[in-house]
Scaffold this motif. Structure first.
Motif, short mmCIF file in Angstrom:
data_model
loop_
_atom_site.label_atom_id
_atom_site.label_comp_id
_atom_site.label_asym_id
_atom_site.label_seq_id
_atom_site.Cartn_x
_atom_site.Cartn_y
_atom_site.Cartn_z
N VAL A 134 0.87 -1.19 0.00
CA VAL A 134 0.00 0.00 0.00
C VAL A 134 0.90 1.23 0.00
CG1 VAL A 134 -1.76 1.30 1.25
CG2 VAL A 134 -1.84 -1.21 1.25
N VAL A 135 0.69 2.10 -0.99
CA VAL A 135 1.41 3.38 -1.07
C VAL A 135 0.38 4.49 -0.94
CG1 VAL A 135 2.86 4.88 -2.50
CG2 VAL A 135 3.19 2.39 -2.58
N THR A 136 0.58 5.38 0.04
CA THR A 136 -0.39 6.44 0.31
C THR A 136 0.24 7.82 0.13
OG1 THR A 136 0.15 6.38 2.67
CG2 THR A 136 -1.68 4.98 1.92
N GLY A 137 -0.62 8.81 0.09
CA GLY A 137 -0.15 10.17 -0.15
C GLY A 137 0.79 10.70 0.92
N ASP A 138 0.68 10.18 2.14
CA ASP A 138 1.56 10.63 3.21
C ASP A 138 2.86 9.82 3.28
OD1 ASP A 138 -0.11 8.53 3.95
OD2 ASP A 138 -0.14 9.07 6.07
N GLN A 139 3.08 8.96 2.29
CA GLN A 139 4.30 8.16 2.25
C GLN A 139 5.25 8.57 1.12
OE1 GLN A 139 3.12 4.06 1.92
NE2 GLN A 139 2.12 4.02 3.92
N VAL A 140 4.83 9.51 0.29
CA VAL A 140 5.65 9.90 -0.86
C VAL A 140 5.99 11.39 -0.78
CG1 VAL A 140 4.76 8.09 -2.36
CG2 VAL A 140 3.63 10.33 -2.32
N THR A 141 7.08 11.75 -1.42
CA THR A 141 7.47 13.17 -1.48
C THR A 141 6.69 13.90 -2.55
OG1 THR A 141 9.70 12.57 -0.77
CG2 THR A 141 9.43 14.72 -1.81
N HIS A 142 6.51 13.26 -3.69
CA HIS A 142 5.81 13.85 -4.82
C HIS A 142 4.57 13.03 -5.11
CE1 HIS A 142 9.34 16.31 -5.48
NE2 HIS A 142 10.08 15.22 -5.51
N GLY A 143 3.40 13.65 -4.98
CA GLY A 143 2.16 12.95 -5.25
C GLY A 143 1.82 12.94 -6.73
N LYS A 144 0.72 12.26 -7.06
CA LYS A 144 0.24 12.26 -8.43
C LYS A 144 -0.03 13.71 -8.88
CE LYS A 144 -2.15 7.88 -7.47
NZ LYS A 144 -3.47 7.19 -7.40
N PRO A 145 0.32 14.09 -10.10
CA PRO A 145 0.65 13.28 -11.28
C PRO A 145 2.12 12.89 -11.42
CG PRO A 145 0.47 15.57 -11.93
CD PRO A 145 0.11 15.52 -10.46
N HIS A 146 2.94 13.15 -10.42
CA HIS A 146 4.33 12.69 -10.47
C HIS A 146 4.35 11.16 -10.45
CE1 HIS A 146 8.54 12.15 -9.26
NE2 HIS A 146 8.75 13.41 -9.61
N PRO A 147 5.30 10.52 -11.13
CA PRO A 147 5.32 9.06 -11.17
C PRO A 147 5.78 8.37 -9.89
CG PRO A 147 7.18 9.95 -12.41
CD PRO A 147 6.29 11.11 -12.05
N GLU A 148 6.27 9.14 -8.90
CA GLU A 148 6.82 8.53 -7.69
C GLU A 148 5.91 7.49 -7.04
OE1 GLU A 148 8.25 9.60 -3.16
OE2 GLU A 148 8.11 11.24 -4.59
N PRO A 149 4.60 7.75 -6.87
CA PRO A 149 3.78 6.75 -6.18
C PRO A 149 3.80 5.38 -6.86
CG PRO A 149 2.63 8.85 -6.27
CD PRO A 149 3.83 8.99 -7.15
N TYR A 150 3.72 5.36 -8.19
CA TYR A 150 3.70 4.08 -8.90
C TYR A 150 5.08 3.44 -8.93
CZ TYR A 150 -1.15 4.36 -9.97
OH TYR A 150 -2.51 4.38 -9.84
N LEU A 151 6.12 4.24 -9.09
CA LEU A 151 7.47 3.69 -9.04
C LEU A 151 7.76 3.10 -7.67
CD1 LEU A 151 9.35 6.51 -10.99
CD2 LEU A 151 8.83 4.20 -11.82
N THR A 152 7.27 3.74 -6.62
CA THR A 152 7.45 3.24 -5.25
C THR A 152 6.75 1.90 -5.08
OG1 THR A 152 7.64 5.49 -4.37
CG2 THR A 152 7.05 3.76 -2.81
N ALA A 153 5.54 1.79 -5.61
CA ALA A 153 4.79 0.53 -5.49
C ALA A 153 5.54 -0.61 -6.17
CB ALA A 153 3.40 0.69 -6.09
N ALA A 154 6.03 -0.36 -7.38
CA ALA A 154 6.76 -1.41 -8.10
C ALA A 154 8.03 -1.80 -7.37
CB ALA A 154 7.07 -0.94 -9.52
N GLU A 155 8.72 -0.79 -6.83
CA GLU A 155 9.95 -1.07 -6.08
C GLU A 155 9.66 -1.92 -4.85
OE1 GLU A 155 13.67 1.34 -3.97
OE2 GLU A 155 11.95 2.45 -4.73
#
Length: 229
Positions: A134-155
């Motif tokens: 589970v990747v949530t908005g309070d776990q990433v530095t850059h939210g959507k539309p930045h690709p970080e959330p999806y890249l984090t999930a795959a990682e």
């Protein structure tokens, strides 16, 4: 040929609007908050915030006249929506059907949402053991539309993002998934899905199955809308 060889490495799911029909909860909470400060807020105003990071939405509400700090706005909205999801989780039937098929096929899933952990946890508790990550908005530095959330999930899943399917409904979410390199499906819910090179666009997830997801990962594109959104 082994059929499973063409399956996606993982399926990455947006939550609000894609898996659950929670956008009306968000818009109602925004409207209530604005009303308490004598500020007008319409359904159309709410649609403009769909899929945004919560901090972005909070700032928009503050600029409209909500006299609170950003974290206070977020706390209010999250509290109202989480309480409603706990009371009744408004599943999208087409998404639940596809999620069940993906899980049954043994394909790992991640939840990738700009909602914070409080709400995501409430939802995941109603989704059995469907999500390995589970990747949530309070776990990433850059939210959507930045690709970080999806890249984090795959990682976190330990998979190649280009062998993943991402399923989204909002412009910000579709932008995030598409930019990450995942094969992306934009499902039309409240907002039209604009045409993008390589983006699959569907009116419903009901027509998709695990085999089709495999074909999409291999480069096939489906489009229910032609030149329209």
């Amino acid at each position: 040929m082994n059929e499973k060889a063409t399956h996606p490495a993982a399926v990455l799911w947006d939550m609000d609007g894609t898996l659950i029909d929670s956008e009306p909860y968000w818009i109602a909470a925004e409207t209530e908050l604005c009303r308490s400060f004598g500020v007008g807020w319409t359904h159309e105003d709410g649609l403009q915030l769909v899929g945004n990071p919560l901090l972005v939405s909070a700032q928009v509400l503050i600029e409209r006249g909500v006299d609170l700090e950003p974290e206070e706005v977020i706390t209010y909205l999250l509290g109202r929506v989480t309480a409603q999801v706990r009371e009744r989780t408004p599943w999208m039937d087409d998404a639940r059907g596809l999620l069940d098929a993906v899980v049954s096929a043994g394909i790992p899933c991640a939840l990738v949402t700009m909602s914070y952990s409080m709400l995501a946890d409430a939802f995941v508790s109603r989704a059995a053991d469907a999500f390995a990550v589970v990747v949530t908005g309070d776990q990433v530095t850059h939210g959507k539309p930045h690709p970080e959330p999806y890249l984090t999930a795959a990682e976190r899943l330990g998979v190649d993002i280009t062998r993943c399917i991402a399923i989204e409904d909002s412009p910000a979410g579709i932008g995030s998934a598409h930019a990450s390199g995942a094969a992306t499906i934009g499902v039309r819910r409240l907002i039209p899905v604009e045409k993008r090179p390589g983006l699959s666009r569907v009116a419903s997830l009901a027509g998709l199955d695990v085999d089709m997801l495999g074909r999409l990962v291999d480069g096939h594109v489906v489009d229910d809308f032609g030149e329209t959104a």
